[in-house]
Scaffold this motif. Sequence first.
Motif, PDB file in Angstrom:
ATOM      1  N   ALA A  13       0.824  -1.203   0.000  1.00 13.36           N
ATOM      2  CA  ALA A  13       0.000   0.000   0.000  1.00 13.36           C
ATOM      3  C   ALA A  13       0.855   1.249   0.000  1.00 13.36           C
ATOM      4  O   ALA A  13       0.582   2.237  -0.699  1.00 13.36           O
ATOM      5  N   ALA A  14       1.983   1.231   0.795  1.00 15.58           N
ATOM      6  CA  ALA A  14       2.843   2.418   0.865  1.00 15.58           C
ATOM      7  C   ALA A  14       3.508   2.668  -0.470  1.00 15.58           C
ATOM      8  O   ALA A  14       3.604   3.801  -0.942  1.00 15.58           O
ATOM      9  N   ARG A  17       1.020   4.042  -2.898  1.00 18.39           N
ATOM     10  CA  ARG A  17       0.691   5.461  -2.602  1.00 18.39           C
ATOM     11  C   ARG A  17       1.798   6.368  -3.086  1.00 18.39           C
ATOM     12  O   ARG A  17       1.555   7.438  -3.682  1.00 18.39           O
ATOM     13  N   LEU A  20       1.832   6.577  -6.779  1.00 19.05           N
ATOM     14  CA  LEU A  20       0.736   7.462  -7.203  1.00 19.05           C
ATOM     15  C   LEU A  20       1.123   8.922  -7.054  1.00 19.05           C
ATOM     16  O   LEU A  20       0.863   9.754  -7.933  1.00 19.05           O
ATOM     17  N   ALA A  21       1.755   9.285  -5.950  1.00 18.73           N
ATOM     18  CA  ALA A  21       2.152  10.665  -5.717  1.00 18.73           C
ATOM     19  C   ALA A  21       3.164  11.113  -6.768  1.00 18.73           C
ATOM     20  O   ALA A  21       3.091  12.235  -7.274  1.00 18.73           O
ATOM     21  N   ALA A  38      -3.580  11.665  -2.404  1.00 17.70           N
ATOM     22  CA  ALA A  38      -2.801  10.709  -1.604  1.00 17.70           C
ATOM     23  C   ALA A  38      -3.503  10.393  -0.299  1.00 17.70           C
ATOM     24  O   ALA A  38      -3.536   9.246   0.175  1.00 17.70           O
ATOM     25  N   LEU A  41      -6.543   8.156  -0.992  1.00 22.40           N
ATOM     26  CA  LEU A  41      -6.106   6.804  -1.329  1.00 22.40           C
ATOM     27  C   LEU A  41      -5.614   6.051  -0.098  1.00 22.40           C
ATOM     28  O   LEU A  41      -5.926   4.858   0.103  1.00 22.40           O
ATOM     29  N   SER A  42      -4.832   6.738   0.727  1.00 22.72           N
ATOM     30  CA  SER A  42      -4.313   6.095   1.956  1.00 22.72           C
ATOM     31  C   SER A  42      -5.463   5.642   2.830  1.00 22.72           C
ATOM     32  O   SER A  42      -5.438   4.551   3.412  1.00 22.72           O
ATOM     33  N   LEU A  45      -7.094   2.557   1.174  1.00 23.27           N
ATOM     34  CA  LEU A  45      -6.241   1.363   1.254  1.00 23.27           C
ATOM     35  C   LEU A  45      -6.200   0.829   2.670  1.00 23.27           C
ATOM     36  O   LEU A  45      -6.103  -0.392   2.879  1.00 23.27           O
ATOM     37  N   ARG A  46      -6.295   1.711   3.672  1.00 24.88           N
ATOM     38  CA  ARG A  46      -6.293   1.254   5.063  1.00 24.88           C
ATOM     39  C   ARG A  46      -7.548   0.414   5.323  1.00 24.88           C
ATOM     40  O   ARG A  46      -7.501  -0.617   6.002  1.00 24.88           O
ATOM     41  N   LEU A  57      -4.664  -1.620  -7.556  1.00 20.48           N
ATOM     42  CA  LEU A  57      -4.730  -0.168  -7.767  1.00 20.48           C
ATOM     43  C   LEU A  57      -4.364   0.084  -9.208  1.00 20.48           C
ATOM     44  O   LEU A  57      -3.264  -0.280  -9.656  1.00 20.48           O
ATOM     45  N   ALA A 120       6.795  13.102  -0.943  1.00 15.49           N
ATOM     46  CA  ALA A 120       5.444  13.151  -0.378  1.00 15.49           C
ATOM     47  C   ALA A 120       5.415  14.024   0.866  1.00 15.49           C
ATOM     48  O   ALA A 120       4.480  14.797   1.092  1.00 15.49           O
TER      49      ALA A 120
END
Length: 574
Positions: A13-14, A17, A20-21, A38, A41-42, A45-46, A57, A120
Motif C-alpha cells: 500500500a505504501a 501510494r 501514485l504521488a 494521496a 487513497l491512503s 487502502l487502510r 490499484l 510526499a
Amino acid sequence: MKRTWQITTVTDAARARIALARLAAAHGVPTVERTRLAADLSAHLRQCLTKGGTWRLILAPADDGAGKGLLRAVVVPSPEACAAGEPPWEVTVPCPERPRAAADDVAEDPGALAEALLGADEDTAVVLDKLTEQEDLVSFHREELHQTNQGVLALHAELDAAGRAQREAFAAERRARNEAESARRRLTFLADASAVLTASLNHEEIVRRLPDLLVPEYASSVDVWLFDQEEDKDRAAPHPAAAVAAARTGRPQYAADHPGELPGVDDHPPSALNPGRPLLCVPLPTRRAPLGVLTLSPPGARWDPDDAVMLIELTRRASIAIDNARRFEHNRDIAETLQRALLTDLPATEGLSLAARYLPATHGLNIGGDWYDAFPQRDGGLITVIGDVTGHGLRAAVMMSQLRTALRAYAVDGDSPGRLLTRLHRFLHHLQPDLYATAVIARFHPDEPTLTWAAAGHPPPVLRRADGTVQILDAKPGAMLGIPLTQEIDDHTVRLSPGSTLAMYTDGLVERRAQGIDPGIGRLAEALGRFRSEELDADLEDSADRLLHPLLSDSERDDDVCLLLCHVRGDGAR
C-alpha cells in the motif's frame, strides 16, 4: 500509460501510494490536489487492508471530453470482496500537463522509495504551509468580523443612546414649551384681571368682580371676608379656621386632608365647616393690616403650585385695588361733605328769586372746585357769584372756602363786581401761586334797572329777557384769577326788566369732551328760552330741575356742576 499494483500488505500500500504521488507530480497535478488524492487513497487502502485479500490499484490517464487531461485512480476489490458486493473505488484529478518523465517502479528501488517518501513529505509540508496561511487568513478575517460586529454593536448602542437623548430632548422641549405657555397664560390672566380690578374705584364692585374672574378656571367657589372694623378679626364668625389663621398671621393657609405643598403656604387640617373640600385662604394685605381674607376652593382635586402663586399675587393686587378704592371713597366723601357744608343758603330778597343746584361728578374725584354764593351788601344790593377752582379734591375745596370768605370780606366795602374780581385775583396769586380759579360776579339792586356783572376766565352768563329772547353776556372778560399777570377786570352792565332770568353756571354743565363748550352754551340758551315767565315766577326751584335735565341726561358727568338762577319777578308777582 496505465499502471497497476497488487496490494496485499501495508508495504504494498505504501509503495502504491508513493508511486501514485510521483505519477501525479509527473502529470502536473497541483500540490493540494495531489495531497488530497494521496490522503484519500491512503484512507481507502487502510480500509482494504483491514478487510484482507488482494486489491488492485489501477492508475491511468484519461480525457474529460473537452481536451483536458485527467488522472484516474481505481481500486478494484479482491475476489472475496467482489463476491460480497464491494464496488470499485474511483477518484479522478485534473492533470493540466503531460508527464515530464515516466514513473519508475519504486518497488525494486529502495532509494527511489525514500526519495518518493521525501517528496510526499515535502508535498505535505507545502500543503500544511498553505493550510497555515489559510488558517491565519481565516483568523484575520474572523478577527475583522469580530471587530466589525463589535463596531456594529457599539454603533447600535450609540444610535440607541442618541435616540433616547433625542426623545428626552423632545420631551424636555415639550415640557418647557408647555410650562412657558402656562406661564404666559397665567401672566396674561394676571394682567387682564388686574386691569379689571383697578378699573373701578368702588370697593364693593371690586369684590363682586373677583368671583367672575376666578370661577371656574382657577376656583370652584370664592368667598371674600372683609373686616369692617379692626376688632372683627377676633370675633367668632362662621369662617374656616384657616381663614381666621390667615387673618391673624397674615400668611396664606391651606386646609385639606392632604398636604398642599404650595410655596409660601402653611398647611392646616381640613375645615370643620366643609371637611371634604380643600380651601386656600389668602389674606388681603395692606401697608398696615389685612383688609380681609379671600377663601378659594380648587376647580379640581387640588391646585397646581404655579396657579397658587398666581392666585396669591392676584389677591395682593386685589387688596391694593380695594384699599385704594376705600381711600378714594373716603376722600371723596370728605371733600363732598366739606363742599356741601360751604355752599350758601340763598338769602330771601324782595323782587328777586334765587335757585341753586350743585351736582358732584358721577365718577372720579372731580369734586371740590365748583362753588356759588349770594349775599346782600350794606346799600341793599345783592351779590351773586359762581366760580370754579382748578384741581379737585380737598385742596380745591379748601381753596374755594378761602375765596368765598375773602369775597365776602371785600364786598363789605361796596366794591363793584369787576373790582371784587381784581382783588380776588391778587389774593389768589399771593396765597397760592400755583392754583387758579374762574368766576362770574353779578350785582342786583332793587332801585336800579340794570345788572352789573364781571367775569374772569369763566363761561359767560346767559340772560333770558321777559319777552323770551336770550342773550349770552360774553362781553370781554378778564383772565383767570391767580395767573402771574397784573390785570384790572372791567364791569359790564345790561338792562333788566321784570320777568328776566340770569343763569350763572360752571363749565361742567355745558362742556363735553367730544364737543367743546360753545355748543353746550347754545343748548343752555335754547333750553332757558323755552321757559315762560309765568313758570319762572311760579316755581324757580322746579324750573332749575327742568333746566338741568336735558343738559345732563345725555352723558355721565366728568366734572361737578353748579347752577345759579336769578329771576326778577314780574309785576304781578311782586
